[in-house]
Design a protein around this motif. Structure first.
Motif, mmCIF file in Angstrom:
data_model
loop_
_atom_site.group_PDB
_atom_site.id
_atom_site.type_symbol
_atom_site.label_atom_id
_atom_site.label_comp_id
_atom_site.label_asym_id
_atom_site.label_seq_id
_atom_site.Cartn_x
_atom_site.Cartn_y
_atom_site.Cartn_z
ATOM 1 N N PHE A 3 0.996 -0.852 -0.093
ATOM 2 C CA PHE A 3 0.002 0.240 -0.310
ATOM 3 C C PHE A 3 0.912 1.159 0.133
ATOM 4 N N ARG A 4 0.194 2.080 -0.317
ATOM 5 C CA ARG A 4 1.348 3.510 -0.203
ATOM 6 C C ARG A 4 1.711 3.757 1.057
ATOM 7 N N TRP A 5 3.158 4.414 0.922
ATOM 8 C CA TRP A 5 3.188 4.930 2.169
ATOM 9 C C TRP A 5 3.456 6.638 2.276
ATOM 10 N N ILE A 6 5.082 7.247 1.267
ATOM 11 C CA ILE A 6 4.383 8.772 1.327
ATOM 12 C C ILE A 6 4.698 8.928 0.039
ATOM 13 N N ASP A 7 3.917 9.889 -0.031
ATOM 14 C CA ASP A 7 2.655 10.393 -1.464
ATOM 15 C C ASP A 7 3.303 12.028 -1.320
ATOM 16 N N TRP A 15 4.706 1.126 0.229
ATOM 17 C CA TRP A 15 5.536 -0.348 0.729
ATOM 18 C C TRP A 15 5.185 -1.273 -0.326
ATOM 19 N N VAL A 69 3.254 5.009 9.285
ATOM 20 C CA VAL A 69 3.031 3.494 8.561
ATOM 21 C C VAL A 69 2.548 4.120 7.079
ATOM 22 N N TYR A 70 0.793 5.484 7.622
ATOM 23 C CA TYR A 70 0.467 5.607 6.672
ATOM 24 C C TYR A 70 -0.259 7.004 6.564
ATOM 25 N N PRO A 71 0.766 7.849 6.718
ATOM 26 C CA PRO A 71 0.629 9.015 6.441
ATOM 27 C C PRO A 71 -0.058 10.037 5.303
#
Lengths: 677, 506
Positions: free
Chosen positions: A63-67, A75, B479-481
């Motif tokens: 899944f998305r982490w930093i965007d 990830w 973990v999910y910013p």
């Protein structure tokens, strides 16, 4: 799914043991973590076969982490040969260390915590090696750092353990700054931090020039250099090596897993992963070679004289990592990875054997107080001999008979020779000779360790000797399995890593290695051989050593033998140990024993400097200058003006409210005036 | 869902109304009734703040992340002359409201057992404080903003002054002196802005209108400096930071939490809301100044933090260092920097709040914050040690915790503008490890050498209730910013586009 299980099984184990350890009890916590790790290890081998033999590769986005505005990292799981090799190494050693710890940590009250940390470490390491981008790699990178910190300081009551833990973390952070800046530069240059995107565009950006800290750098050289600072920290290379020997304060299974087989090799992994960048950065690659070779030599010199059994092995690790780096710097990435692979088995074996000795002798680590123990702990003795033979690289030159280190270390030394012989490559020549000399010293300190520990007369406390005993099966079985690796890993895997199958095995991940296409100019050694492995497979089949002059093939053998003989003469002949222990030692001896006085140097400059500067800024900067001129100065002025300070102070609230009120009134008054006008 | 429904006013003023209610009820009752009300005050405050938290969550769930426009907008005639009661939120402000409503109930819980005197007044002060804090982030009118922004300090003064430590008067006084100068200058600048809006069009105090004005570069310079004087003190930036450690040391636990968690964000919010959109030329011009002050601040205060002997002072100095990343990120004037700065503020609100709660937990047991007093307490407080470790690591900026995301983004942002700055800030990464692990080691690890620590009790249930949500948020955001950055993205993007357009226009 397979890969997700491999990755997350250790995390689940760590969470269960960490969060519920006290509720479910030590036994269950141990069983869960160990069970899940064994599962993960078995599946890793399945993955290794699928990737290394079936030539599959995967990229799984979780899944998305930093965007944020193009700065994007998910990830994800990237599975290629490089990752598969690391999976096998990490999970195999970790599983065996988990099992071994059942025996080693039997009487420790913090077992659940210990196993939780071990599993957490494994998870972080897996995240590091399965990453498909630099940011996730950084997560793993710092994650293993924390695990290492927690485990070095596991016996938290010992001040020395706490100090070592902090030293490890902070020194690594110095390296991490380099890595972070490298990642920033990568994003600046490539607009991406994903491996595939970055590596695909290295070619376009080859001639790009960047200003950095007032100087102009080739972008690729700058990136390679900054990333390497990170690698130096994690892999304890010279300048940033100081934390690794102190890290031996942690329990021995930790030293085997983290500070020998896995975490410290992360730097090598990084350089190999970023091989396309290093390939485009010849100057930094040369620097990597020189620094690696120097570390190989430097650490070996210190290893010659240390008396703590674990520290000898720690310096040995440092030295062997140097070998891996100089191979990588030469472009022989496969040789570096091969040595990483074999080294994991025999170095973990050596550490765990040392642990077995320490366990037997009631936590005695000083070799001056050992001796003659081989009768008491014969299995450990034999296994440690196997580890030593593997480390020193014993084998018959020109043939395919030998212990693991024989294949991998000789491959590195030969790569250095070949690159040097091709001409115009001073780093390679330096690396060849440094590597050769270090090989001799490796042999010396390894046999010195064996002789001091197991042979001669016992020199310690007799009471301890009475209770000395061979370790239980739960400790010996992992040792035996590792020793199988130490014997066979080199011979069996040579063809894949270095030889005929290398082309298909590496699948073009690292330039010049197994891709079958363009080969870096500097590498005419082993890497070249395997690069053309696909086409010239029949020639290479016989073992790949035959392109070199005979003396090059035999030189490592000769220095290894020389080291052994010297060690024997000094420590076995006529009760040499006792004499050495009693001897004063000359200048050079003291210099080496004190580790080139580098710790003292850092203490006197950096550590003390930091404290002094902190005090200076605080007591002079904040208190005297800022407060003195600012608020306190105002107060003094107010006093001088004849007003009582206390009165002034007690009225602060109302004054403030008053000022604010005046402000609001002024604002409103002004506005209404404006409106009126 | 909230069409024609004043959700923002509701969220803002419920705490104030509750406070008024408490005061009235207490005034009207006598004897037993009075004591009863006093005893029940925390419960009432908790219900009110939880309700506000629930409403703010509802609001965020209905927040449209696809537009940069202000949402839930409310407007009412108020003082005339273009001054109106204007409330609204965009992606930049909405999360600060949630942070406020999230931390306040935790403060109420923490105070319920630890405050010994004047419970009713204490709760009233906190409720008023909450209204004012939320108001700052909702206000879209300059005058309204100014009132909230300045008034927010009054309850804080009272909290420090009445329930604070031994040297509370000095601390509050220092705080006051620092803030005073900035306030006066900011006020003058606001007057000028209003005046100028009348020159170029209809006089107004609408922040949205003011942001659209093109202000001559020369005027921008001193306006920027005037606002800077106020916001820099609030951040606080080096070298106007020395009020913070003193204020923290003297403040009661919950006061420190709010101070670090919310009040330190007012400056950063002000920069984003006023300085950047209204004075883009000056912002660009002064960006190097801000950069250098930020980097000096990061390194300087980290080193000072390392040498502290008082736990709260150490954390206070570390807060200054962390705020350095915020100012650095904001003035990078790019997506990563600005988003990172907002993220860093939210994250720091959670993490430093948690650290101050953590200090409060052992302070309540031992009545000292002296680092040397402690040592080895992991033996008796294993759960506390684990929780403290988590927040220590978040403070250090470990990837996987919220602390990492803000630091890395602000540095990525700054690096694109000036590598020197990112390089300097990166040293903060090393130093934060130095001081944070030093603190942890001295307090938690080692042998128990102080007899008084024997059998010190681990965390109580109510302490767990406080720490658990903070711990969860620290990890979730790490973990999910995107939970945050998705909300802020469009507004930040629009802001930066406006700034770029204005800069290009000159």
């Amino acid at each position: 799914m397979l890969y997700k299980i491999i990755l997350f099984a250790p995390l689940i184990g760590a969470l269960i043991a960490g969060l519920f350890g006290r509720r479910i009890g030590d036994k269950l916590a141990q069983s869960v973590t160990t069970g899940l790790l064994v599962l993960s290890a078995v599946l890793s081998w399945v993955a290794f076969v699928k990737v290394g033999y079936g030539h599959e590769h995967y990229e799984i986005n979780l899944f998305r982490w930093i965007d944020v505005g193009g700065f994007q990292a998910n990830w994800a799981l990237k599975i290629d040969t490089l990752t598969a090799v690391m999976l096998v190494v990490v999970n195999s050693v970790s599983a065996l260390v988990h099992i071994y710890s059942w025996g080693y940590m039997k009487d420790d009250p913090g077992k659940a915590r210990f196993f939780s940390y071990l599993s957490y470490f494994t998870f972080a390491m897996l995240v590091l090696v399965t990453s498909n981008n630099f940011i996730q790699l950084f997560f793993g990178w710092e994650g293993v750092g924390v695990a290492s910190y927690l485990l070095i300081g596991f016996w938290y009551k010992k001040p020395s353990a706490n100090a070592a833990a902090i030293k490890a973390f902070v020194t690594n952070r110095v390296g991490d700054v380099g890595l972070a800046l490298g990642i920033f530069t990568i994003f600046l240059v490539f607009d991406s931090v994903n491996f595939d995107t970055v590596f695909a565009h290295v070619h376009d950006k080859q001639d790009m020039v960047l200003p950095f800290l007032g100087m102009d750098f080739s972008a690729m050289e700058l990136i390679a250099g900054l990333l390497f600072i990170g690698a130096m920290g994690k892999s304890a290379q010279f300048v940033l090596h100081v934390w690794l020997p102190d890290a031996m304060e942690g329990p021995t299974p930790v030293s085997a897993l983290i500070h020998a087989a896995t975490m410290v090799t992360a730097g090598v992994f990084l350089v190999c992963r970023a091989a396309p960048i290093y390939d485009a950065a010849p100057h930094v690659a040369g620097f990597v070679t020189v620094l690696g070779a120097f570390t190989a030599f430097f650490a070996a010199t210190i290893g010659l004289v240390q008396n703590d059994i674990k520290r000898v092995i720690a310096y040995s690790t440092c030295s062997q990592l140097g070998y891996m780096f100089f191979a990588a710097g030469l472009g022989a990435y496969n040789a570096a990875m091969f040595h990483l692979f074999t080294h994991a088995f025999f170095k973990a074996l050596l550490f765990l054997c040392a642990g077995s000795v320490i366990h037997a002798l009631h936590h005695e680590q000083d070799m001056r107080k050992m001796g003659g123990t081989f009768k008491l702990i014969p299995i450990t003795y034999i296994l440690m001999i196997i580890g030593t033979l593997a480390l020193t690289g014993v084998g018959i030159p020109g043939t395919s008979i030998g212990f693991a280190g024989f294949f991998s270390k000789d491959a590195i030394i030969e790569a250095a020779y070949a690159a040097g012989a091709a001409g115009n490559n001073a780093p390679a020549v330096f690396a060849f000779w440094a590597g050769l000399i270090a090989a001799g010293m490796t042999s010396f300190y390894s046999w010195r360790l064996i002789f001091m520990t197991f042979h001669g007369r016992y020199r310690g406390n007799l009471e301890t000797l009475k209770h000395a005993h061979e370790s239980p099966m739960v400790m010996l079985v992992p040792l035996i399995l590792l020793s199988v690796g130490a014997v066979l890993a080199g011979g069996i895997m040579f063809a894949k890593f270095m030889g005929v199958d290398a082309g298909a095995f590496w699948n073009g991940i690292m330039p010049g290695v197994g891709g079958g296409h363009e080969v870096a100019e500097v590498t005419h050694g082993v890497a070249v051989e395997s690069a053309h492995g696909v086409e010239t497979s029949h020639e290479a089949a016989s073992g790949g050593h035959h392109d070199f002059p005979t003396w090059v093939l035999w030189a490592p053998f000769a220095v290894t033998l020389g080291g052994f003989i010297l060690a024997w003469l000094m420590y076995m002949w006529r009760d040499g140990v006792q004499k050495r222990v009693n001897a004063e030692g000359g200048m050079i001896y003291k210099f080496l024993l004190n580790k080139w006085y580098i710790d003292e140097l850092y203490e006197a400059t950096i550590v003390r400097g930091t404290r002094r500067l902190g005090d200076l800024f605080w007591k002079i900067g904040d208190v005297k200058i800022i407060d003195g001129l600012g608020p306190n100065g105002f107060a003094a002025m107010a006093m001088a003006g004849g007003r009582k300070l206390s009165k002034f102070q007690s009225g602060y609230l109302f004054q403030y409210a008053l000022v604010m009120l005046i402000g609001v009134v002024a604002l409103l008054g002004y506005i209404s005036m404006n409106v009126g006008g | 869902m909230f069409q024609g429904f004043a959700i923002l006013s509701l969220i803002t003023f419920i705490p104030l109304l509750t406070a008024l209610l408490l005061v009235l009820m207490s005034r009207m009752s006598r004897g037993d009734g009075k004591t009863q009300i006093e005893a029940n005050a925390p419960r009432v405050a908790l219900v009110a703040t939880l309700a506000v938290f629930g409403l703010s969550i509802l609001m965020v769930m209905n927040f449209d992340t696809s537009t940069a426009d202000y949402q839930f907008y409310e407007e009412m005639d108020w003082l005339g002359g273009g001054i109106k009661y204007r409330m609204g939120v965009d992606g930049i402000s909405v999360l600060f409201i949630v942070l406020t409503t999230f931390l306040t109930p935790l403060c109420v819980i923490a105070s319920a057992k630890t405050v010994k005197t004047r419970m009713l007044e204490y709760m009233v002060a906190f409720l008023v404080l909450e209204t004012l804090m939320i108001g700052v982030f909702c206000a879209l009118d300059m005058v309204l903003f100014y009132i909230f922004f300045e008034a927010v300090l009054l309850p804080m003064f009272i909290i420090i002054g009445v329930w604070g430590g031994a040297n509370k008067v000095y601390a509050a006084y220092k705080f006051f002196l620092y803030t005073l100068l900035g306030s006066v200058l900011m006020l003058a600048a606001m007057l000028w802005l209003y005046h100028y809006s009348g020159v170029v069009g209809t006089p107004t105090t609408d922040i949205r209108e003011l942001s659209k004005m093109d202000i001559p570069a020369g005027a921008q310079t001193w306006l920027w400096l005037a606002f800077f004087a106020s916001f820099a003190v609030k951040m606080p930036m080096w070298p106007v930071h020395t009020w913070l450690p003193d204020a923290h040391v003297q403040a009661p636990t919950a006061g420190s939490v709010i101070l670090a968690g919310i009040l330190l964000k007012l400056g950063g919010y002000g920069f984003i809301r006023f300085s950047i959109p209204m004075f883009p030329d000056a912002s660009l011009h002064f960006a190097p100044l801000v950069f250098w002050l930020s980097v000096i601040g990061i390194i300087y205060t980290s080193l000072v933090a390392y040498r502290q002997e008082d736990m709260k002072k150490l954390i206070a100095y570390s807060s200054v260092a962390h705020m350095g990343f915020v100012t650095m990120g904001i003035f990078a004037l790019n997506m990563q920097g600005m988003q990172g700065a907002i993220f860093q503020m939210i994250s720091h609100g959670i993490v430093s709040g948690a650290l101050f709660f953590a200090v409060g937990i052992i302070y309540d047991r031992m009545h000292t914050r002296e680092i040397a007093f402690y040592g080895g307490i992991v033996k008796y407080m294993p759960m506390y040690a684990a929780v403290f470790m988590l927040f220590t690591m978040a403070n250090v900026g470990l990837p996987g915790t919220s602390g990492f995301v803000g630091e890395i983004l602000t540095m990525v942002g700054a690096y694109q503008v000036n590598p020197w700055i990112a390089f300097g800030a990166a040293f903060g990464m090393i130093l934060s490890a130095v001081y944070a692990l030093h603190l942890y080691r001295e307090v938690i690890f080692g042998e128990v050498t102080n007899d008084k620590l024997i059998d010190i009790k681990d965390m109580t249930k109510s302490e767990i209730v406080i720490m658990a949500p903070l711990a969860i948020m620290t990890i979730v955001l790490g973990v999910y910013p995107s939970l945050i950055t998705d909300i802020t993205a469009v507004s930040v993007d629009a802001l930066l586009a406006d700034v770029a357009a204005k800069l290009a226009g000159n």
